[in-house]
Design a protein around this motif. Structure first.
Motif, PDB file in Angstrom:
ATOM      1  N   GLU A   6      70.985  37.878  41.729  1.00 15.09           N
ATOM      2  CA  GLU A   6      71.050  38.231  40.308  1.00 15.09           C
ATOM      3  C   GLU A   6      70.519  37.102  39.440  1.00 15.09           C
ATOM      4  OE1 GLU A   6      75.096  39.332  39.578  1.00 15.09           O
ATOM      5  OE2 GLU A   6      74.948  41.148  40.789  1.00 15.09           O
ATOM      6  N   PHE A   9      66.702  37.072  39.863  1.00 12.95           N
ATOM      7  CA  PHE A   9      66.076  38.187  39.153  1.00 12.95           C
ATOM      8  C   PHE A   9      66.129  37.993  37.640  1.00 12.95           C
ATOM      9  CE2 PHE A   9      66.741  40.968  43.056  1.00 12.95           C
ATOM     10  CZ  PHE A   9      65.390  40.962  43.374  1.00 12.95           C
ATOM     11  N   GLU A  10      67.204  37.372  37.155  1.00 11.38           N
ATOM     12  CA  GLU A  10      67.301  37.088  35.718  1.00 11.38           C
ATOM     13  C   GLU A  10      66.207  36.116  35.289  1.00 11.38           C
ATOM     14  OE1 GLU A  10      70.299  34.614  32.903  1.00 11.38           O
ATOM     15  OE2 GLU A  10      71.257  36.053  34.255  1.00 11.38           O
ATOM     16  N   ILE A  12      63.332  35.636  36.865  1.00 11.20           N
ATOM     17  CA  ILE A  12      62.058  36.348  36.988  1.00 11.20           C
ATOM     18  C   ILE A  12      61.840  37.271  35.790  1.00 11.20           C
ATOM     19  CG2 ILE A  12      60.821  38.103  38.331  1.00 11.20           C
ATOM     20  CD1 ILE A  12      62.116  36.771  40.850  1.00 11.20           C
ATOM     21  N   ASP A  13      62.874  38.022  35.409  1.00 12.59           N
ATOM     22  CA  ASP A  13      62.740  38.938  34.273  1.00 12.59           C
ATOM     23  C   ASP A  13      62.399  38.190  32.989  1.00 12.59           C
ATOM     24  OD1 ASP A  13      63.305  41.097  35.887  1.00 12.59           O
ATOM     25  OD2 ASP A  13      65.404  41.269  35.243  1.00 12.59           O
ATOM     26  N   ARG A  14      63.071  37.071  32.757  1.00 14.42           N
ATOM     27  CA  ARG A  14      62.831  36.280  31.556  1.00 14.42           C
ATOM     28  C   ARG A  14      61.397  35.741  31.547  1.00 14.42           C
ATOM     29  NH1 ARG A  14      65.310  31.594  31.929  1.00 14.42           N
ATOM     30  NH2 ARG A  14      67.084  32.558  32.952  1.00 14.42           N
ATOM     31  N   ARG A  15      60.959  35.234  32.685  1.00 19.79           N
ATOM     32  CA  ARG A  15      59.608  34.663  32.771  1.00 19.79           C
ATOM     33  C   ARG A  15      58.549  35.757  32.672  1.00 19.79           C
ATOM     34  NH1 ARG A  15      59.878  29.161  31.900  1.00 19.79           N
ATOM     35  NH2 ARG A  15      61.951  28.543  32.552  1.00 19.79           N
ATOM     36  N   GLN A  16      58.814  36.939  33.235  1.00 24.73           N
ATOM     37  CA  GLN A  16      57.873  38.053  33.103  1.00 24.73           C
ATOM     38  C   GLN A  16      57.730  38.462  31.637  1.00 24.73           C
ATOM     39  OE1 GLN A  16      59.415  40.988  35.870  1.00 24.73           O
ATOM     40  NE2 GLN A  16      57.717  40.618  37.265  1.00 24.73           N
ATOM     41  N   SER A  17      58.843  38.407  30.904  1.00 17.08           N
ATOM     42  CA  SER A  17      58.783  38.733  29.482  1.00 17.08           C
ATOM     43  C   SER A  17      57.902  37.740  28.738  1.00 17.08           C
ATOM     44  CB  SER A  17      60.195  38.716  28.871  1.00 17.08           C
ATOM     45  OG  SER A  17      60.977  39.724  29.433  1.00 17.08           O
TER      46      SER A  17
END
Length: 131
Positions: A6, A9-10, A12-17
């Motif tokens: 988790e 993934f958090e 990764i999600d932040r960096r993808q944004s």
């Protein structure tokens, strides 16, 4: 393991944004000159997002390893090196005999004592804007 997943993934999600925002900025340019300028600026933002994400995920992993309180013999070689380097300050120069003896004792304690992983690492990008 779920908590680590988790956390990763958090990150990764932040960096993808961050990367998506940079991409969107490039696409919104109206002229070729704007697109060229934004492309150069956003390339640095994308690089910083990727590098910072890697460092942040590494920090999460090191924290997880430290929380499991492994025996020194259980550590894979890269983690073993980090633990000994942190405990013994191996990056410092060892010039005289007294310091060498102290370093040898620190290594002995690091190998026989509880594992000490680095608490954190620098997660800032090594790129800076030129003015």
């Amino acid at each position: 393991m779920t908590d680590l997943r988790e956390e990763l993934f958090e990150v990764i999600d932040r960096r993808q944004s961050d990367i998506a925002l940079a991409k969107r900025s490039i696409c919104l340019a109206r002229t070729e000159a704007q697109r060229s300028l934004l492309f150069r600026a956003c390339t640095l933002l994308i690089y910083a997002a990727l590098e910072g994400g890697c460092k942040e995920m590494t920090s999460c992993l090191l924290s997880r390893v430290a929380k499991t309180r492994p025996n020194i013999s259980d550590l894979a070689t890269p983690f073993l090196f980090l633990a000994i380097k942190r405990s013994c300050r191996i990056g410092e120069a060892v010039l005289d005999l007294q310091k060498r003896h102290k370093l040898a004792e620190e290594v002995r304690e690091a190998v026989s004592g509880p594992v000490k992983m680095p608490g954190s690492i620098n997660i800032e990008s090594n790129l800076t804007r030129r003015h």
